[in-house]
Design a protein around this motif. Structure first.
Motif, PDB file in Angstrom:
ATOM      1  N   UNK A  38       0.807  -1.222   0.000  1.00 51.87           N
ATOM      2  CA  UNK A  38       0.000   0.000   0.000  1.00 51.87           C
ATOM      3  C   UNK A  38       0.838   1.269   0.000  1.00 51.87           C
ATOM      4  N   UNK A  39       2.163   1.108  -0.078  1.00 55.42           N
ATOM      5  CA  UNK A  39       3.026   2.281   0.026  1.00 55.42           C
ATOM      6  C   UNK A  39       3.749   2.573  -1.274  1.00 55.42           C
ATOM      7  N   UNK A  40       4.730   3.464  -1.209  1.00 54.52           N
ATOM      8  CA  UNK A  40       5.448   3.937  -2.380  1.00 54.52           C
ATOM      9  C   UNK A  40       6.370   2.845  -2.953  1.00 54.52           C
ATOM     10  N   UNK A  41       6.943   3.145  -4.106  1.00 53.22           N
ATOM     11  CA  UNK A  41       7.725   2.153  -4.838  1.00 53.22           C
ATOM     12  C   UNK A  41       8.858   1.561  -4.014  1.00 53.22           C
ATOM     13  N   UNK A  42       9.519   2.376  -3.169  1.00 54.82           N
ATOM     14  CA  UNK A  42      10.662   1.871  -2.413  1.00 54.82           C
ATOM     15  C   UNK A  42      10.271   0.764  -1.444  1.00 54.82           C
ATOM     16  N   UNK A  43       8.997   0.677  -1.089  1.00 54.72           N
ATOM     17  CA  UNK A  43       8.573  -0.402  -0.194  1.00 54.72           C
ATOM     18  C   UNK A  43       8.587  -1.752  -0.902  1.00 54.72           C
ATOM     19  N   UNK A  44       8.766  -1.745  -2.239  1.00 53.69           N
ATOM     20  CA  UNK A  44       8.934  -3.009  -2.954  1.00 53.69           C
ATOM     21  C   UNK A  44      10.128  -3.788  -2.408  1.00 53.69           C
ATOM     22  N   UNK A  45      11.088  -3.072  -1.844  1.00 50.97           N
ATOM     23  CA  UNK A  45      12.257  -3.710  -1.243  1.00 50.97           C
ATOM     24  C   UNK A  45      11.839  -4.648  -0.108  1.00 50.97           C
ATOM     25  N   UNK A  46      10.805  -4.265   0.644  1.00 49.35           N
ATOM     26  CA  UNK A  46      10.308  -5.112   1.731  1.00 49.35           C
ATOM     27  C   UNK A  46       9.735  -6.411   1.161  1.00 49.35           C
ATOM     28  N   UNK A  47       9.044  -6.311   0.030  1.00 44.90           N
ATOM     29  CA  UNK A  47       8.491  -7.509  -0.618  1.00 44.90           C
ATOM     30  C   UNK A  47       9.623  -8.435  -1.064  1.00 44.90           C
TER      31      UNK A  47
ATOM     32  N   UNK B  40       4.092  -2.720 -14.430  1.00 44.52           N
ATOM     33  CA  UNK B  40       5.256  -2.808 -15.305  1.00 44.52           C
ATOM     34  C   UNK B  40       6.300  -3.816 -14.874  1.00 44.52           C
ATOM     35  N   UNK B  41       7.561  -3.387 -14.958  1.00 42.13           N
ATOM     36  CA  UNK B  41       8.678  -4.279 -14.639  1.00 42.13           C
ATOM     37  C   UNK B  41       8.662  -4.710 -13.176  1.00 42.13           C
ATOM     38  N   UNK B  42       8.190  -3.822 -12.283  1.00 41.96           N
ATOM     39  CA  UNK B  42       8.129  -4.178 -10.863  1.00 41.96           C
ATOM     40  C   UNK B  42       7.193  -5.370 -10.651  1.00 41.96           C
ATOM     41  N   UNK B  43       6.037  -5.307 -11.278  1.00 42.21           N
ATOM     42  CA  UNK B  43       5.087  -6.420 -11.166  1.00 42.21           C
ATOM     43  C   UNK B  43       5.658  -7.683 -11.796  1.00 42.21           C
TER      44      UNK B  43
ATOM     45  N   UNK C 237      24.749  -1.761 -12.013  1.00 43.11           N
ATOM     46  CA  UNK C 237      24.818  -0.423 -11.415  1.00 43.11           C
ATOM     47  C   UNK C 237      25.017   0.671 -12.451  1.00 43.11           C
ATOM     48  N   UNK C 238      24.737   0.371 -13.706  1.00 42.30           N
ATOM     49  CA  UNK C 238      24.977   1.348 -14.769  1.00 42.30           C
ATOM     50  C   UNK C 238      24.219   2.644 -14.505  1.00 42.30           C
ATOM     51  N   UNK C 239      22.983   2.506 -14.011  1.00 41.43           N
ATOM     52  CA  UNK C 239      22.196   3.684 -13.653  1.00 41.43           C
ATOM     53  C   UNK C 239      21.787   3.541 -12.187  1.00 41.43           C
ATOM     54  N   UNK C 240      22.614   4.075 -11.263  1.00 37.54           N
ATOM     55  CA  UNK C 240      22.349   3.886  -9.833  1.00 37.54           C
ATOM     56  C   UNK C 240      21.000   4.439  -9.378  1.00 37.54           C
ATOM     57  N   UNK C 241      20.428   5.373 -10.133  1.00 39.94           N
ATOM     58  CA  UNK C 241      19.151   5.978  -9.717  1.00 39.94           C
ATOM     59  C   UNK C 241      17.939   5.230 -10.264  1.00 39.94           C
ATOM     60  N   UNK C 242      18.177   4.232 -11.082  1.00 43.54           N
ATOM     61  CA  UNK C 242      17.069   3.444 -11.643  1.00 43.54           C
ATOM     62  C   UNK C 242      16.501   2.533 -10.560  1.00 43.54           C
TER      63      UNK C 242
ATOM     64  N   UNK D 248      16.120  -2.600  -7.346  1.00 40.32           N
ATOM     65  CA  UNK D 248      15.346  -3.728  -6.836  1.00 40.32           C
ATOM     66  C   UNK D 248      15.939  -5.056  -7.307  1.00 40.32           C
ATOM     67  N   UNK D 249      16.439  -5.080  -8.531  1.00 44.53           N
ATOM     68  CA  UNK D 249      17.113  -6.281  -9.037  1.00 44.53           C
ATOM     69  C   UNK D 249      18.354  -6.601  -8.202  1.00 44.53           C
ATOM     70  N   UNK D 250      19.138  -5.570  -7.893  1.00 43.43           N
ATOM     71  CA  UNK D 250      20.343  -5.781  -7.079  1.00 43.43           C
ATOM     72  C   UNK D 250      19.971  -6.262  -5.680  1.00 43.43           C
ATOM     73  N   UNK D 251      18.908  -5.693  -5.114  1.00 43.04           N
ATOM     74  CA  UNK D 251      18.445  -6.131  -3.788  1.00 43.04           C
ATOM     75  C   UNK D 251      17.997  -7.589  -3.833  1.00 43.04           C
ATOM     76  N   UNK D 252      17.332  -7.974  -4.918  1.00 45.26           N
ATOM     77  CA  UNK D 252      16.882  -9.360  -5.088  1.00 45.26           C
ATOM     78  C   UNK D 252      18.068 -10.317  -5.058  1.00 45.26           C
ATOM     79  N   UNK D 253      19.100  -9.991  -5.828  1.00 44.04           N
ATOM     80  CA  UNK D 253      20.283 -10.852  -5.907  1.00 44.04           C
ATOM     81  C   UNK D 253      20.994 -10.925  -4.559  1.00 44.04           C
ATOM     82  N   UNK D 254      21.124  -9.794  -3.880  1.00 43.84           N
ATOM     83  CA  UNK D 254      21.808  -9.768  -2.577  1.00 43.84           C
ATOM     84  C   UNK D 254      21.013 -10.571  -1.547  1.00 43.84           C
ATOM     85  N   UNK D 255      19.686 -10.440  -1.553  1.00 42.03           N
ATOM     86  CA  UNK D 255      18.854 -11.191  -0.605  1.00 42.03           C
ATOM     87  C   UNK D 255      18.956 -12.695  -0.837  1.00 42.03           C
TER      88      UNK D 255
END
Length: 316
Positions: free
Chosen positions: A97-106, A143-146, A221-226, A231-238
């Motif tokens: 129910x929150x902003x895009x950055x909360x996708x990290x919690x998912x 989109x790509x997040x989903x 990390x080509x575009x650090x602000x993307x 989220x992809x990097x967080x996925x791999x690290x998790x």
């Protein structure tokens, strides 16, 4: 490894319940008594305390706690007192129910829990919210997040130790090709991350580094602000180094201007019984400062006391 310090001698659930009730009585709440009990009980013990409290006083312990406590301390105690699967369901529902950055919690919940724990979280979600995690993730993302998040929360990963090295080499090459072509949301790219066992993914990413000379996350990390790439990097690290992922979350929560209590609370509440000892070791290695010292410097009062108790400071 867990950092929870439990009493040397078994405690009576009835006594714990009575003491908690006393903590709520009188003119002021005895927060110290609440901390001394709940922060030194395992998930199974906390579950028995909640059940006994409800049968004794005809009230959910969580409601009693919410009435008596406030702010960051209340949220930490609330999350900690929940059954782990309920907690994951609660955090997932909140995140959708929150902003895009909360996708990290998912991503955290989908990728750092065992297949069985994720299944339990899904069952708790059904019970609490009368719908599925997949339904809410699909509805609240686009989109790509989903495209990434849905298979991550929907997969029941194999957890055996078997690794197919031929497959690892082939899929490492495939991942590299997709990154070179900037096809970060390609079906095969996501399929590998979302469905392969963690052992297989580790083997694939090791092959990636061997073949192409760089960690995959450096190439992402080509575009650090993307935000999608983040989220992809967080996925791999998790999936591969959860203790390093959570160390970074805690470091960023503490070291920026103004503490991010939400992130700090979430990590401590969800990892104290899992791998907090590893996270503490990684924090010390990365920052040359003990985590407890950093937390003590950045937090205050009952909130600080509860955090420190959960990461293994003090006696039961």
């Amino acid at each position: 490894m867990s950092t929870i310090i439990t009493p040397a001698h078994a405690t009576s659930v009835a006594d714990d319940v009575e003491q908690l009730r006393k903590a709520f009585s009188g003119w002021g709440t005895n927060e110290g008594l609440i901390i001394s009990i709940l922060s030194h009980r395992t998930a199974e013990q906390r579950k028995h305390i909640r059940e006994t409290y409800a049968s004794t006083y005809n009230e959910d312990l969580l409601k009693s706690l919410d009435k008596e406590l406030s702010n960051d301390f209340e949220r930490l105690v609330h999350l900690w007192t929940l059954d782990p699967s309920e907690r994951d369901a609660y955090l997932t529902n909140e995140a959708t129910k929150r902003w895009t950055k909360s996708n990290q919690v998912l991503v955290e919940i989908a990728c750092t829990r065992s297949a069985h724990d994720l299944l339990l979280a899904k069952q708790a979600y059904h019970a609490c919210f009368k719908k599925s995690i997949e339904e809410d993730v699909a509805y609240h993302t686009t989109g790509d997040f989903r495209k990434l998040l849905l298979p991550l929360v929907g997969t029941y990963r194999y957890e055996g130790s078997e690794v197919n090295m031929t497959l690892a080499k082939t899929e490492a090459k495939l991942l590299h090709e997709k990154i070179c072509d900037k096809c970060y949301s390609d079906d095969d790219f996501i399929r590998i991350l979302a469905t392969r066992s963690k052992q297989q993914i580790n083997a694939t990413l090791n092959q990636y580094k061997n073949q192409f000379g760089k960690d995959i996350n450096k190439d992402l990390k080509e575009d650090p602000k993307d935000e999608y790439l983040a989220l992809l990097r967080a996925t791999i690290k998790c999936l591969t180094y959860p203790e390093k992922y959570f160390e970074k979350v805690v470091r960023l929560a503490i070291n920026k201007t103004g503490t991010d209590e939400g992130a700090l609370t979430r990590v401590v509440a969800t990892r104290a019984e899992v791998d907090m000892k590893n996270i503490k070791e990684e924090y010390q290695r990365r920052n040359s400062v003990p985590l407890e010292k950093a937390i003590a410097k950045d937090t205050r009062g009952d909130y600080e006391d509860m955090l420190l108790a959960l990461i293994g400071c003090g006696e039961a």
